[in-house]
Design a protein around this motif. Structure first.
Motif, PDB file in Angstrom:
ATOM      1  N   LYS A  14       0.823  -1.205   0.000  1.00 58.99           N
ATOM      2  CA  LYS A  14       0.000   0.000   0.000  1.00 58.99           C
ATOM      3  C   LYS A  14       0.858   1.256   0.000  1.00 58.99           C
ATOM      4  O   LYS A  14       0.603   2.198  -0.754  1.00 58.99           O
ATOM      5  N   GLN A  15       1.894   1.264   0.834  1.00 56.69           N
ATOM      6  CA  GLN A  15       2.745   2.442   0.877  1.00 56.69           C
ATOM      7  C   GLN A  15       3.479   2.639  -0.439  1.00 56.69           C
ATOM      8  O   GLN A  15       3.619   3.761  -0.929  1.00 56.69           O
ATOM      9  N   ALA A  16       3.941   1.540  -1.040  1.00 54.04           N
ATOM     10  CA  ALA A  16       4.650   1.641  -2.310  1.00 54.04           C
ATOM     11  C   ALA A  16       3.738   2.161  -3.423  1.00 54.04           C
ATOM     12  O   ALA A  16       4.185   2.891  -4.310  1.00 54.04           O
ATOM     13  N   VAL A  17       2.462   1.797  -3.372  1.00 51.14           N
ATOM     14  CA  VAL A  17       1.499   2.314  -4.352  1.00 51.14           C
ATOM     15  C   VAL A  17       1.248   3.794  -4.108  1.00 51.14           C
ATOM     16  O   VAL A  17       1.236   4.606  -5.047  1.00 51.14           O
ATOM     17  N   LEU A  18       1.073   4.167  -2.834  1.00 45.65           N
ATOM     18  CA  LEU A  18       0.767   5.563  -2.514  1.00 45.65           C
ATOM     19  C   LEU A  18       1.914   6.502  -2.859  1.00 45.65           C
ATOM     20  O   LEU A  18       1.687   7.628  -3.310  1.00 45.65           O
ATOM     21  N   ASP A  19       3.151   6.053  -2.623  1.00 48.22           N
ATOM     22  CA  ASP A  19       4.269   6.971  -2.910  1.00 48.22           C
ATOM     23  C   ASP A  19       4.892   6.715  -4.290  1.00 48.22           C
ATOM     24  O   ASP A  19       5.948   7.234  -4.605  1.00 48.22           O
ATOM     25  N   ARG A  20       4.206   5.854  -5.085  1.00 52.95           N
ATOM     26  CA  ARG A  20       4.532   5.657  -6.499  1.00 52.95           C
ATOM     27  C   ARG A  20       5.798   4.856  -6.761  1.00 52.95           C
ATOM     28  O   ARG A  20       6.364   4.893  -7.848  1.00 52.95           O
ATOM     29  N   ARG A  21       6.281   4.099  -5.778  1.00 47.90           N
ATOM     30  CA  ARG A  21       7.337   3.136  -6.077  1.00 47.90           C
ATOM     31  C   ARG A  21       6.759   2.022  -6.943  1.00 47.90           C
ATOM     32  O   ARG A  21       7.440   1.477  -7.794  1.00 47.90           O
ATOM     33  N   TYR A  22       5.483   1.679  -6.695  1.00 48.07           N
ATOM     34  CA  TYR A  22       4.735   0.793  -7.579  1.00 48.07           C
ATOM     35  C   TYR A  22       3.724   1.664  -8.319  1.00 48.07           C
ATOM     36  O   TYR A  22       2.667   1.995  -7.798  1.00 48.07           O
ATOM     37  N   GLU A  23       4.064   2.064  -9.523  1.00 47.22           N
ATOM     38  CA  GLU A  23       3.185   2.958 -10.273  1.00 47.22           C
ATOM     39  C   GLU A  23       2.063   2.189 -10.960  1.00 47.22           C
ATOM     40  O   GLU A  23       2.113   0.956 -11.084  1.00 47.22           O
ATOM     41  N   GLY A  24       1.043   2.919 -11.408  1.00 48.97           N
ATOM     42  CA  GLY A  24      -0.051   2.302 -12.138  1.00 48.97           C
ATOM     43  C   GLY A  24       0.471   1.543 -13.344  1.00 48.97           C
ATOM     44  O   GLY A  24       1.302   2.053 -14.090  1.00 48.97           O
ATOM     45  N   GLY A  25      -0.006   0.309 -13.534  1.00 46.96           N
ATOM     46  CA  GLY A  25       0.464  -0.516 -14.640  1.00 46.96           C
ATOM     47  C   GLY A  25       1.535  -1.505 -14.247  1.00 46.96           C
ATOM     48  O   GLY A  25       1.883  -2.392 -15.029  1.00 46.96           O
ATOM     49  N   THR A  26       2.084  -1.399 -13.032  1.00 48.79           N
ATOM     50  CA  THR A  26       3.101  -2.328 -12.552  1.00 48.79           C
ATOM     51  C   THR A  26       2.464  -3.673 -12.222  1.00 48.79           C
ATOM     52  O   THR A  26       1.428  -3.732 -11.562  1.00 48.79           O
ATOM     53  N   LEU A  27       3.071  -4.763 -12.678  1.00 47.99           N
ATOM     54  CA  LEU A  27       2.582  -6.108 -12.363  1.00 47.99           C
ATOM     55  C   LEU A  27       3.412  -6.671 -11.220  1.00 47.99           C
ATOM     56  O   LEU A  27       4.642  -6.819 -11.335  1.00 47.99           O
ATOM     57  N   LEU A  28       2.754  -6.981 -10.105  1.00 48.78           N
ATOM     58  CA  LEU A  28       3.408  -7.529  -8.925  1.00 48.78           C
ATOM     59  C   LEU A  28       3.190  -9.041  -8.885  1.00 48.78           C
ATOM     60  O   LEU A  28       2.104  -9.525  -9.205  1.00 48.78           O
ATOM     61  N   THR A  29       4.214  -9.792  -8.485  1.00 45.46           N
ATOM     62  CA  THR A  29       4.073 -11.244  -8.367  1.00 45.46           C
ATOM     63  C   THR A  29       4.189 -11.652  -6.903  1.00 45.46           C
ATOM     64  O   THR A  29       4.874 -10.997  -6.111  1.00 45.46           O
ATOM     65  N   GLU A  30       3.511 -12.742  -6.578  1.00 42.06           N
ATOM     66  CA  GLU A  30       3.534 -13.230  -5.200  1.00 42.06           C
ATOM     67  C   GLU A  30       4.959 -13.561  -4.762  1.00 42.06           C
ATOM     68  O   GLU A  30       5.361 -13.254  -3.637  1.00 42.06           O
ATOM     69  N   GLY A  31       5.719 -14.196  -5.665  1.00 41.78           N
ATOM     70  CA  GLY A  31       7.079 -14.592  -5.321  1.00 41.78           C
ATOM     71  C   GLY A  31       7.972 -13.411  -4.994  1.00 41.78           C
ATOM     72  O   GLY A  31       8.696 -13.420  -3.986  1.00 41.78           O
ATOM     73  N   ASP A  32       7.923 -12.381  -5.834  1.00 41.97           N
ATOM     74  CA  ASP A  32       8.759 -11.190  -5.599  1.00 41.97           C
ATOM     75  C   ASP A  32       8.363 -10.489  -4.306  1.00 41.97           C
ATOM     76  O   ASP A  32       9.221 -10.033  -3.537  1.00 41.97           O
TER      77      ASP A  32
END
Length: 230
Positions: free
Chosen positions: A33-51
């Motif tokens: 959530k924090q990474a999404v809010l501060d844009r480390r994970y930007e819109g369009g980023t695909l996150l995997t369970e393993g990573d």
């Protein structure tokens, strides 16, 4: 970088400090959530369970639990066997948030006149805090303080239903605010000046001036954010 717990601490009363580590799913949830809010994970980023499991240092089970929770909140979209897509902020979402903010905040501004000294002092404190954060280049923290400034006015009205409604917009406001400030770093100075105008109107006991200042402030945000989102 400001962590999720710090975001809550800015607007809420200080809670007792606990040395016990949060559950694994809660740690994963807070990280994403924090990474999404501060844009480390930007819109369009695909996150995997393993990573994610490797990054946070947990098994995949709490990762799945956290992702399901974040999907319900509208921050990600799960794709079986592929991962979780961070959803971009849509133009419609911006329009909906702005419309809701105008309804709630302008109503709250009218009720805040004449504002008690403790509210005026708190708004002045937040205004100075945001100014320091902007000078230090901490746009994420400045965005949090921006949101807290408005939340104080809403809470001052004493309507708990409206306050809870406004709090539900917290994450969306932060995400949009950080995006706009990064795209338009010069805008922070204008936002601070507008906060000063809102505070001056409340000090003067002028509800219409406060309502006008809030409308101008939020409308500018809408114009800027809408230009960044397709």
């Amino acid at each position: 970088m400001m962590h999720l717990c710090c975001i809550y601490a800015v607007c809420m009363p200080t809670a007792p400090v606990s040395l016990k580590q949060p559950p694994a799913a809660e740690r994963v949830y807070a990280h994403i959530k924090q990474a999404v809010l501060d844009r480390r994970y930007e819109g369009g980023t695909l996150l995997t369970e393993g990573d994610l499991a490797e990054t946070v240092g947990v098994s995949r089970t709490p990762v799945r639990e956290a992702l399901l929770r974040l999907e319900v909140e509208g921050l990600i979209k799960l794709y079986p066997k592929k991962g979780a897509l961070v959803l971009p902020v849509s133009a419609q979402e911006i329009a909906d948030v702005v419309e809701t903010r105008l309804l709630v905040e302008q109503h709250a501004a009218r009720k805040a006149v004449s504002a008690p000294p403790r509210l005026l002092d708190r708004l002045q404190e937040l205004l100075e805090q945001q100014r320091r954060q902007a000078e230090a280049g901490d746009l994420a923290a400045a965005s949090v303080t921006d949101r807290c400034f408005h939340a104080e006015i809403v809470r001052s009205g004493g309507n708990q239903i409206l306050s809870r409604l406004y709090d539900q917009l917290r994450d969306r406001q932060l995400r949009m605010g950080v995006a706009v400030m990064h795209s338009h770093p010069d805008r922070i100075a204008k936002a601070i000046a507008e906060h000063g105008e809102i505070l001056d109107a409340l000090r003067a006991g002028d509800p219409e001036a406060a309502v006008t200042a809030i409308g101008r402030h939020i409308s500018w945000f809408h114009t800027l954010a809408r230009g960044e989102v397709k």
